[in-house]
Write a protein that holds these residues in place. Sequence first.
Motif, PDB file in Angstrom:
ATOM      1  N   GLN A 189      51.452  92.942  61.660  1.00  0.00           N
ATOM      2  CA  GLN A 189      52.465  93.738  60.867  1.00  0.00           C
ATOM      3  C   GLN A 189      53.279  92.722  61.852  1.00  0.00           C
ATOM      4  N   THR A 190      53.081  92.278  62.885  1.00  0.00           N
ATOM      5  CA  THR A 190      53.938  91.373  63.727  1.00  0.00           C
ATOM      6  C   THR A 190      53.375  90.222  63.811  1.00  0.00           C
ATOM      7  N   LEU A 191      54.677  89.039  63.698  1.00  0.00           N
ATOM      8  CA  LEU A 191      54.514  87.629  63.798  1.00  0.00           C
ATOM      9  C   LEU A 191      55.054  86.311  64.420  1.00  0.00           C
ATOM     10  N   GLY A 192      54.586  85.657  65.481  1.00  0.00           N
ATOM     11  CA  GLY A 192      55.565  84.629  66.136  1.00  0.00           C
ATOM     12  C   GLY A 192      54.761  83.565  65.632  1.00  0.00           C
ATOM     13  N   MET A 193      56.250  82.565  65.238  1.00  0.00           N
ATOM     14  CA  MET A 193      56.126  81.073  64.595  1.00  0.00           C
ATOM     15  C   MET A 193      56.399  80.272  66.107  1.00  0.00           C
ATOM     16  N   ILE A 194      55.586  78.855  66.071  1.00  0.00           N
ATOM     17  CA  ILE A 194      55.917  77.970  66.581  1.00  0.00           C
ATOM     18  C   ILE A 194      56.123  76.930  65.521  1.00  0.00           C
ATOM     19  N   VAL A 195      57.621  76.360  65.988  1.00  0.00           N
ATOM     20  CA  VAL A 195      57.709  75.689  64.109  1.00  0.00           C
ATOM     21  C   VAL A 195      58.103  74.205  64.669  1.00  0.00           C
ATOM     22  N   LEU A 196      58.082  73.117  63.774  1.00  0.00           N
ATOM     23  CA  LEU A 196      58.638  72.302  64.441  1.00  0.00           C
ATOM     24  C   LEU A 196      60.330  71.598  62.964  1.00  0.00           C
ATOM     25  N   ASN A 197      61.060  71.630  64.125  1.00  0.00           N
ATOM     26  CA  ASN A 197      62.760  71.454  63.616  1.00  0.00           C
ATOM     27  C   ASN A 197      62.627  70.009  62.971  1.00  0.00           C
ATOM     28  N   ASP A 198      62.250  70.133  61.402  1.00  0.00           N
ATOM     29  CA  ASP A 198      62.555  69.207  60.516  1.00  0.00           C
ATOM     30  C   ASP A 198      62.154  69.842  59.229  1.00  0.00           C
ATOM     31  N   SER A 199      62.630  68.707  58.028  1.00  0.00           N
ATOM     32  CA  SER A 199      62.561  69.479  56.942  1.00  0.00           C
ATOM     33  C   SER A 199      60.774  70.796  56.118  1.00  0.00           C
ATOM     34  N   TYR A 200      60.523  70.111  57.169  1.00  0.00           N
ATOM     35  CA  TYR A 200      59.196  70.359  56.923  1.00  0.00           C
ATOM     36  C   TYR A 200      58.704  71.679  57.590  1.00  0.00           C
ATOM     37  N   GLY A 201      58.897  71.825  58.558  1.00  0.00           N
ATOM     38  CA  GLY A 201      57.871  72.777  59.578  1.00  0.00           C
ATOM     39  C   GLY A 201      59.552  73.689  58.570  1.00  0.00           C
ATOM     40  N   THR A 202      60.965  74.376  59.120  1.00  0.00           N
ATOM     41  CA  THR A 202      61.353  75.303  58.613  1.00  0.00           C
ATOM     42  C   THR A 202      62.027  75.200  57.422  1.00  0.00           C
ATOM     43  N   GLY A 203      61.468  74.431  56.395  1.00  0.00           N
ATOM     44  CA  GLY A 203      60.838  74.947  55.272  1.00  0.00           C
ATOM     45  C   GLY A 203      60.325  75.890  54.956  1.00  0.00           C
ATOM     46  N   LEU A 204      59.064  75.707  55.637  1.00  0.00           N
ATOM     47  CA  LEU A 204      58.014  75.947  55.455  1.00  0.00           C
ATOM     48  C   LEU A 204      58.009  77.247  56.122  1.00  0.00           C
ATOM     49  N   ALA A 205      58.419  77.609  57.679  1.00  0.00           N
ATOM     50  CA  ALA A 205      58.601  78.751  58.013  1.00  0.00           C
ATOM     51  C   ALA A 205      59.358  80.307  57.264  1.00  0.00           C
TER      52      ALA A 205
END
Length: 426
Positions: A189-205
């Motif tokens: 029910q809750t989700l955390g993410m560690i995300v690469l800050n580029d077009s791939y990472g932020t877009g997929l997130a």
Amino acid sequence: MSVFTRSRKTTVLGGLALVGASALVLAGCAGGGTGGTEEPTENAGPTEELSLTLGTALPQTGNLAFLGPPEEAGVAYAMAQINEVTADTGLDVDVVFGDSGDTDNKAYEAEIPRLLGEGVSAIIGAASSGVSLQFIDQVTGAGVIQFSPANTSDAFTTYDDNGLYFRTAPSDVLQGEVLGNLIAEDGHQTLGMIVLNDSYGTGLAKYVTEAFEAAGGEVVAQPTYNTGDTSFDAQISEVLAADPDAIALITFEEVKTILPSLFGQYPAENLYFVDGNLANFGEEFPAGSLTGAKGTFPGLSLDAITDFTDALDEFVEAEGMDPLTEYTYAAESYDATILLALAALAAGSTDSAAMAEKLIEVSGGSGDGEKCESYADCAAIIVGGGTADYDGVSGPITFDEVGDPTEASIGIYQFGEDNTYGPYEG
């Protein structure tokens, strides 16, 4: 492994998600390339012998270097098969291999001018969406096709590329939907993410978030990091402090640095990987470290392409190349090379613009071709004056008007005790 067909629905049944993609914006795919000088003809085969030169800008170094070997092997294997039937088709292909690197080491800054200087009709690459965006203007501005086997950012769907950009990997709109729904259907029910800050990472997130929240979940932490970062303590602390039911790691090879800090603090079965980091880690981590973790990447299940991967292994061994330990995007790279050769054959030209006009047709996008599943069979149709519709190893492909595949598969995988992954059985 179970398989299901879906059309923008929010249900994941496990194993393999078969998805249909729709173009957001429609535009022509003709371009003004300079890859050759022959005049295009109707589909009656080449009037003279054609020599097609392709380049690759795939990750030999950088944070996606683990994808380089399978992608380059896929290209080399396709080249060998194309050249096996040159006597029947009149077309041969040569590949100039190059390194894309990443946005930290910037190998592409030297490699792209070198490849363009070789007179290539197309450049296959990059694997990273963020890297491709660094040189797409340089390539398509030179009138040359850029064809990625692995770019998934939605930015390319509407990019002003002169009709010269194509990809065999689907947009992250699809992978994000599948992963977000998978996490929700696993009961989180809750989700955390560690995300690469580029077009791939932020877009997929973004698309994971949309799907997860639509299913009733809440994203409670989403720290980002930049390419080249070596410490992720702040991001790990922020996610763990939010106490999420699940953590999605939307990263590249940096995951190898992130994971040891999670081991012992967070249950592996609640970790989720994506195509940028789903790898067979094996003995890099203690046995059982990743048991139960899941991940997704675009493409047919490895079980579904066993004949291809077995043949690719034989080819790699015969060529004296290092054995493959990963196969991610090998099929998409192979298909990209085959499609480019078929487009040249159909155009009767190695001119980039002429090839671009035929890429939709040979993928089945025109809707009036004869189905075929190998280069030799498709080439025979074209040489005979017909229209070929290539269904590839990675799937039907079928380009839309902006060079995106209109059909795609998203594989769902799970790690075992040996820290390698196999198809998720659901």
